[in-house]
Design an enzyme around this catalytic site. Structure first.
Site, PDB file in Angstrom:
ATOM      1  N   TYR A 102     -16.846  14.219  -2.947  1.00  0.00           N
ATOM      2  CA  TYR A 102     -15.671  14.950  -2.488  1.00  0.00           C
ATOM      3  C   TYR A 102     -14.994  15.673  -3.643  1.00  0.00           C
ATOM      4  O   TYR A 102     -14.649  16.853  -3.561  1.00  0.00           O
ATOM      5  CB  TYR A 102     -14.669  14.002  -1.803  1.00  0.00           C
ATOM      6  CG  TYR A 102     -13.387  14.707  -1.456  1.00  0.00           C
ATOM      7  CD1 TYR A 102     -13.268  15.408  -0.268  1.00  0.00           C
ATOM      8  CD2 TYR A 102     -12.309  14.724  -2.337  1.00  0.00           C
ATOM      9  CE1 TYR A 102     -12.106  16.095   0.049  1.00  0.00           C
ATOM     10  CE2 TYR A 102     -11.143  15.402  -2.030  1.00  0.00           C
ATOM     11  CZ  TYR A 102     -11.041  16.090  -0.844  1.00  0.00           C
ATOM     12  OH  TYR A 102      -9.900  16.776  -0.543  1.00  0.00           O
ATOM     13  N   LYS A 120     -15.981   5.835   9.116  1.00  0.00           N
ATOM     14  CA  LYS A 120     -14.682   6.507   9.243  1.00  0.00           C
ATOM     15  C   LYS A 120     -14.892   7.801  10.011  1.00  0.00           C
ATOM     16  O   LYS A 120     -15.576   8.701   9.529  1.00  0.00           O
ATOM     17  CB  LYS A 120     -14.108   6.819   7.859  1.00  0.00           C
ATOM     18  CG  LYS A 120     -12.815   7.626   7.931  1.00  0.00           C
ATOM     19  CD  LYS A 120     -12.430   8.256   6.590  1.00  0.00           C
ATOM     20  CE  LYS A 120     -13.337   9.418   6.204  1.00  0.00           C
ATOM     21  NZ  LYS A 120     -12.786  10.287   5.138  1.00  0.00           N
ATOM     22  N   ASP A 175     -16.978  13.996   6.009  1.00  0.00           N
ATOM     23  CA  ASP A 175     -16.279  14.730   7.059  1.00  0.00           C
ATOM     24  C   ASP A 175     -15.799  16.090   6.554  1.00  0.00           C
ATOM     25  O   ASP A 175     -15.786  17.068   7.294  1.00  0.00           O
ATOM     26  CB  ASP A 175     -15.080  13.916   7.547  1.00  0.00           C
ATOM     27  CG  ASP A 175     -14.297  13.289   6.402  1.00  0.00           C
ATOM     28  OD1 ASP A 175     -14.737  12.239   5.900  1.00  0.00           O
ATOM     29  OD2 ASP A 175     -13.275  13.859   6.001  1.00  0.00           O
TER      30      ASP A 175
END
Ligand code: B12
Ligand code: B12
Ligand code: PLP
Ligand code: PLP
Lengths: 532, 268, 532, 268
Positions: free
Chosen positions: C265, C372, C300
């Site tokens: 990320y 998640k 995500d």
């Protein structure tokens, strides 16, 4: 159904339920056909072209029929004295009615010297009337062929401002936003009026009066917008209550496309006399059949007073009865918007699966029918956000089970009749879900021994049980015993019973006869036992 | 870093309460409305001006949609500087204490000494009986039985679409102690018109003081009912004991325990 | 999976993908273990108890490490000079750091005369530090056992006011409303700071600074409310950016329960130097592993810059890599909140089915993991009503596919960080759907050759393809080539590279060694090739 | 029946437009907000008073919910009497005509006679590059290619978290004609602070007049941008030609077609 049943339904069980319903319908036919009502007779006049009000505001069809009824002469029908006067005086229908209204003519005391001539005239103008109804269907077909047709799942929204001009503005906007069907909700109270209000109206509570002028305002508006968006926009109103057949006639004349048309609704929710409204319904449905109108039935409402989780089977049983009654009046499966609803308590664990079971079951039992699927209303609250999601789940069930007429839920349902943008939001959300989950019903299967399938099977069993009970006790008695909607209605109770008249042997109603012929009802009657 | 804004769980100043988004006293409110103007930048600006006209600051148009036919829908967030003095808020509440079914039956038999006659009706053209049924009928609602199940109450549910005249007529016939009026449809304030008419008719008949008259429905509040001349109003979630207890206590408090026939007879 | 696979997945294909990912992870181990960073070294000091800031606001761990680094002596680790000074001066860790801050001591020039003594002291206080981290896990277990545990699908909401006291008030309210997990979002920009801000803070943009004092404010608030509602409320923060391992240490000390912890990320979305953050991550995850923290990964986010319909497989590939990297640091499957998201264009026909396929696939590939699941963000708009329904559809996918950590969508997502009631509404809607469609996943099956199954199979194929490509080109090169999130990041680009230091042969880090021992990492290392 | 209210499709009086629910000029608006007071009848009443305080009439509390910890959420419907004169609404719009990519390239080569240098950046601590990428990068958005694809534009995308100083530094380095600043995070008005600072720095450097400076982002409007000292602002849905066309026309209109180096050199 059958092999293709996603619920693994037993075809023979469904057939058994349907046979029961057919018997229930047959048991009513004799009773109904032997009677007429003030509303049926007024309807004939309307179909002949009688319209307008007298100076006290009483509609001319009422003036004429009341004269005949007060004289106790309605058993032969209003058309005999009426056509006799027309012939004798050389007047058009409207002129006769106006003369009666001015007191120049009393059809109650009118002597029928020219019966043969009157009957011949009646046959002639009756045939014209029937033809006019048929022309409406033709015009609709023609317009639908020219413009693009409505969506497969028709998006149905209501307007209910009380003011027909507001309704028109709102209906047009809704059509532009994507609605296929615009329904004008009636003002509270109208269904109990034994006459149809007249003219354009701008006041009403919880809805707008159903008048012929109002029908015309809406029809014009929707035709106008339909041309613009190149899609035929359907118009709906309520063909139930004490003026059920009259409204059918008005709708046929003004090209309404859909009608809420259900005697059981009137009995259970408006306390209308069961005999009266079943007789009215029989005739009103012939008109709707010939005018190519889709009727919507009101079983969804049962779940607003009864518990939706417990009472699912009452809906299915009533739909089967309503189907058979509709067939008796010549309606085709595609004209049957049988009502059911998404009304279970949202707090129920796995309630969504039970809703799915119900919707899929109804879909499979009535494969060629339109099906009118009603959104959550009872468990809607002032929490408009949560309500918006409840409506979304309802839309998902439709995407899944392919209902024909999707009555869009309004997130403000618990609080007010829809505002302009409530409708917009409902349409937006329905379109999102119907597209985003478009193939879900084809891609996903119910577990053979799972909750959904078991629930559907149980409902079928309960439906058979209830229908056999109704069959043995009779529909009137079942209504009196509170078998539907948790409401008890006696055969001799409720409003409008005084308007029922037993037909004389020489009762004259060439319009009915014409409709029966056009709809090939007499040919069909013999074969009803094995309908569908 | 400097500490600004709220520190610790400081309670708000209850004398000047403002809406709360994510920072104490930020005054955050969400609005939505439709304007009867064609969609576009000007409509958006009109929505902003509308919010400013309402005294809101920093209006932000979150969403705009063309409704067609010259209408535009907007979702707006903005801030208000309006404050409410919460310490001064007073809400009129239905008087008397809340009693259970058994307590009420005991109370009536001890303090009134006779059965109370209660009439329920959904009046005017209103046909929404579920609410009044929930109060009157044996079955009740949410596990709480209705008035028909009370030993010391003679309950008559007149059903739906009862005209005010018919209700008064029934009051005479049953020699009622209380009228329980349900009004669900509220469009164009038809409930207010309807409820007001009943009180006027009762007064014209000289009955108002001899009867306990209460109203109920999802959008009926106690305050509104008082305003319209009722003894109490009952909103959503009402259960039978709420009404029964109130009526019983009123009958006693107003000295209506003994009295002759409503028709002609004098109360007390 | 396998026999029980609802998607009819081929187990061997999944194993092949996992083997590729394992090789990718292994290929990094040597590189990572040979290096340390300024952040890792600061972390050690924090774990020893060093805290506070000097008069310019620079945190003491930075002061100390900077002294050593500036002197070019970090290759042996900060603990050697630090423990040497402690031993020599008879000072506690904090006292040494304060002395350094006051300029009384320069650890960069500090002569290590007592190396054996220093190492022995380091071993001892290092062991204490490791034990303290372990105690956090124990305390959490104990509290969870005493209070009722979180829901099976944990409802996760964010607070992000900028003011920690507002956050505490909002977090408590959310817990009362039913939230299981409260995450405090960080202010924009913090991840690029090469130090951790200090003290309680009340200003921030798009979030609140992650400071140890702020952690404590939240922990206290949530423990308090947890006792009241008798449910353990989990606290989350961000363990990524330039201070990744320091935040892991702070979290271990203040009993955070979950951490967003993902080097990929930082690389892709914060342009942090890839080498730096992968080294930081390796150590930070050991701390998280031992502290019993659940980590959340950030795949995500790929779908916020790349197209979710096209790029699904990049998420799965990255999850598999992240899984293996996590295993290398000793995390257990239950600690892996692998991130994925519901981010497809809501206008896509059958997009809902594709989302289902994706969610079910991830569920089956990681059967014992937390997962998640992130709500729609990219296609959220200012239309908060429609957004509320998008979030509902997302919740339905979770009900269906049983995700472990449900990051609740906010209908206001496109516009502002959540207001008080946004969170309430999100929780209300999620609870409605998770209950109302509770068993849907068990009751409904995907058609064997249907769209959902086909989509999942395609994704597996694409994932294998991508992983094999990454395996052959190397992870650093794959990042540079823009294989993930449609973003290109060079190995030598981005922020924080200067903080990377190659370890000397006699690099001293007893805390790492202690963690490795506690986590049995060296024993496991041999067997990594066939992880899961 | 008497005809009251709207008859026919009468358009509203555009000089006094009011919100519209289901009857022209009914003023219907929906609101929602949280009050920092404990849930209950008093909170409900406070919500009503809040609406009244905002000048609304007939407030109706549709929904109330206990948020816990002394907070209460309400959904309210009410009416406003505020009117907006729609005929007077003026919205400042980005000047110049909208051109296509090809038109812009032609315009630049004909009217400017050299490539224009455009710098894009997401400034401050903002890392939301999707928007500026959509404008700058080859790929573009919604099928419309970005500025990198323009023959007559030299486009440099500096990416995210670019400080204002670094942006100015780059302006000198590339001898830029225009700065394209993206701001997505708006909490606590950080975008305004950020955007204002850039203009101040540019002015201090004497660069403001030599450059076309525009801002963009989902909550940046043209009006706000003008207020903050920018030449234009571009909101949601902006495509590359919108900006490119504007910049090109501005360069010509402001006589910036020929000029030396930014550093020291005089414009024009
Ligand atoms: C069920 C229902 C119907 C049923 C009614 C069946 C029946 N026999 O009652 C049917 C389908 C027939 C129906 C028809 C219509 N309905 Co309707 N209906 C509803 C619905 C879905 C639920 C009402 C309900 O049963 N609530 C449950 C009961 C238990 O709650 P309650 O009434 O609030 O009662 C409680 C308290 O208020 C209180 N209480 C109530 N009365 C009294 C009296 C006393 C003395 C006391 C002490 C307490 C008390 O105690 C009760 C128990 O706690 C509502 C929408 C909604 N979700 O609320 C619309 C709604 C009420 N209907 C509406 C309308 C407009 C109609 C129609 C006019 C048109 C239409 N939509 O079809 C028709 C005509 C009805 C008519 N003539 O009145 C509107 C009213 C709009 C408005 N505010 O004016 C609503 C809000 C729907 C909408 N948005 O359009 N409806
Ligand atoms: C994608 C995204 C991210 C990605 C960003 C990836 C990336 N490389 O850009 C990730 C996941 C990294 C991220 C992180 C964060 N985000 Co974010 N994110 C979003 C999201 C979902 C979409 C933004 C987007 O890409 N829109 C699509 C583009 C095409 O639209 P656009 O930006 O409006 O651009 C168009 C126009 O505005 C215009 N335009 C834009 N800039 C410019 C410039 C010029 C010169 C011109 C002419 C035109 C122009 O043209 C573009 C094309 O038409 C939004 C929510 C949402 N749905 O909007 C939140 C959102 C913007 N994020 C937010 C926040 C707070 C954050 C975080 C701080 C915390 C967090 N929530 O995790 C972090 C930290 C980021 C940081 N340091 O800035 C908030 C901002 C709240 C506010 N109003 O202040 C939002 C609104 C979400 C929320 N409600 O919390 N985020
Ligand atoms: C079949 C049917 N008729 C009529 C109505 C409406 O009631 P009313 O006849 O009072 O207008 C409904 C309402 O849902 C209905 O379902
Ligand atoms: C793994 C991970 N780390 C961090 C963040 C937040 O960004 P920042 O580190 O800038 O606070 C996110 C946001 O979603 C994330 O997924």
């Amino acid at each position: 159904m059958g092999a293709a049943s996603k619920l693994f339904l037993d075809e023979s069980k469904v057939a058994r339920a349907r046979a029961s319903a057919s018997n229930i319908a047959d048991s009513l036919t004799g009773f109904v056909r032997a009677r007429t009502t003030v509303a049926v007779e007024r309807t004939l006049l309307r179909l002949l072209g009688v319209d307008g009000i007298e100076d006290q505001g009483i509609p001319l069809p009422n003036v004429v029929v009341d004269q005949v009824a007060r004289a106790g002469r309605l058993e032969r029908g209003v058309m005999l004295p009426f056509c006799s006067a027309m012939a004798a005086l050389g007047l058009a229908p409207q002129e006769v009615a106006e003369a009666a209204a001015r007191g120049e003519l009393d059809l109650g005391t009118w002597e029928i010297h020219n019966e043969a001539e009157a009957r011949a005239l009646g046959e002639r103008i009756g045939a014209d009337a029937v033809a006019r109804v048929g022309r409406t269907a033709a015009e609709r077909r023609e317009r639908m062929a020219r413009l693009s047709p409505p969506n497969e799942t028709m998006l149905y929204v209501i307007v209910a401002t009380g003011n027909i001009f507001e309704d028109a503005a709102q209906g047009k906007a809704a059509a532009v936003q994507g609605a296929d069907v615009i329904a004008v909700i009636r003002s509270t109270g109208q269904s109990l009026l034994d006459f149809v209000p007249y003219g354009e109206t701008t006041e009403g509570f919880g809805g707008t009066y159903a008048t012929q002028a109002n029908f015309r305002v809406m029809r014009t508006a929707l035709d106008e917008v339909g041309e613009r968006i190149n899609r035929y926009v359907l118009l709906t109103n309520y063909c139930s209550g004490l003026c059920m057949p009259e409204i059918a006639a008005m709708g046929a004349l003004e090209r309404l496309d859909m009608m809420l048309n259900d005697a059981l609704y009137g009995i259970l929710f408006r306390d209308i006399n069961p005999e009266r409204t079943l007789i009215d319904q029989y005739f009103s449905r012939m008109i709707n059949a010939h005018a190519g109108v889709i009727i919507n039935t009101g079983e969804d409402n049962y779940l607003t007073t009864d518990d939706a989780i417990e009472a699912t089977h009452t809906v299915l049983a009533s739909q089967l009865i309503n189907e058979q009654l509709a067939f008796r009046s010549g309606l085709q499966p595609w004209q049957l918007g049988l009502g059911h609803a998404f009304e279970m308590d949202p707090a129920a664990r796995d309630g969504f699966l039970m809703e799915l079971a119900q919707a899929q079951l109804v879909r499979e039992v009535f494969p060629d029918h339109k099906l009118k699927y009603m959104p959550p209303t009872r468990y809607m609250t002032g929490n408009i956000f949560k309500g918006y999601v409840q409506d979304a789940m309802f839309n998902l069930v439709t995407a899944w089970t392919k209902q024909g007429i999707q009555l869009l839920g309004m997130h403000t349902e618990a609080m007010h009749t829809p505002h302009m943008h409530d409708r917009h939001m409902a349409i937006e959300s329905a379109r999102y879900i119907l597209n985003n989950a478009s193939s879900i019903g084809d891609e996903v299967e119910f577990k053979r021994d799972g909750l959904v399938v078991r629930r559907a099977h149980e409902t079928v069993e309960q439906t058979i049980g209830l229908l056999e009970e109704v069959e043995s006790m009779g529909l009137f008695e079942a209504l009196a015993a509170g078998r539907f909607a948790d409401v008890k209605r006696r055969r001799d109770g409720g409003r409008g019973r005084a308007g029922v008249v037993v037909r004389a042997a020489d009762y004259f109603n060439p319009i009915e006869a014409g409709l029966r012929a056009a709809l090939q009802l007499d040919a069909n009657e013999a074969s009803h036992g094995n309908h569908r | 870093m400097a500490i600004i804004g709220r520190t610790g769980a400081t309670p708000p100043d209850l004398t000047r309460v403002r809406p709360y988004g994510d920072t104490l006293d930020d005054g955050a409110v969400q609005l939505s409305f439709t304007l009867p103007v064609p969609f576009g930048d000007e409509a958006r600006e009109a929505a902003r001006l509308m919010a400013i006209g309402m005294g809101l600051t920093e209006p932000s148009i979150y969403h705009g949609a063309d409704l067609g036919e010259g209408y535009s829908f907007f979702i707006v967030y903005a801030r208000t500087a309006v404050t409410v003095d919460f310490t001064k808020v007073v809400v009129p509440k239905v008087e008397g204490r809340r009693m259970t079914k058994t307590e009420i039956d005991t109370f009536i038999s001890e303090q009134v000494g006779r059965k109370l006659v209660l009439l329920g009706a959904c009046t005017g053209t209103d046909a929404h009986t579920v609410g009044i049924d929930a109060i009157m009928n044996l079955k009740g609602i949410a596990g709480e039985k209705g008035l028909e199940s009370y030993h010391e109450i003679e309950a008559h549910n007149l059903g739906s679409q009862v005209s005010n005249e018919a209700l008064i007529e029934a009051a005479y016939r049953y020699n009622a102690d209380a009228l329980l009026v349900s009004q669900i449809v509220t469009q164009k304030d038809v409930h207010k018109t309807n409820l007001t008419e009943l009180i006027e008719l009762l007064e014209a008949e000289g009955l108002r003081d001899k009867l306990v008259v209460v109203a109920g429905g999802p959008r009926i509040g106690h305050e509104l009912a008082l305003e319209l001349g009722y003894d109490a109003g009952f909103g959503p979630g009402t259960l039978a004991p709420d009404v029964a207890g109130f009526v019983a206590q009123q009958v006693v408090a107003r000295g209506l325990t003994t009295r002759g026939s409503l028709r002609g007879g004098k109360s007390g």
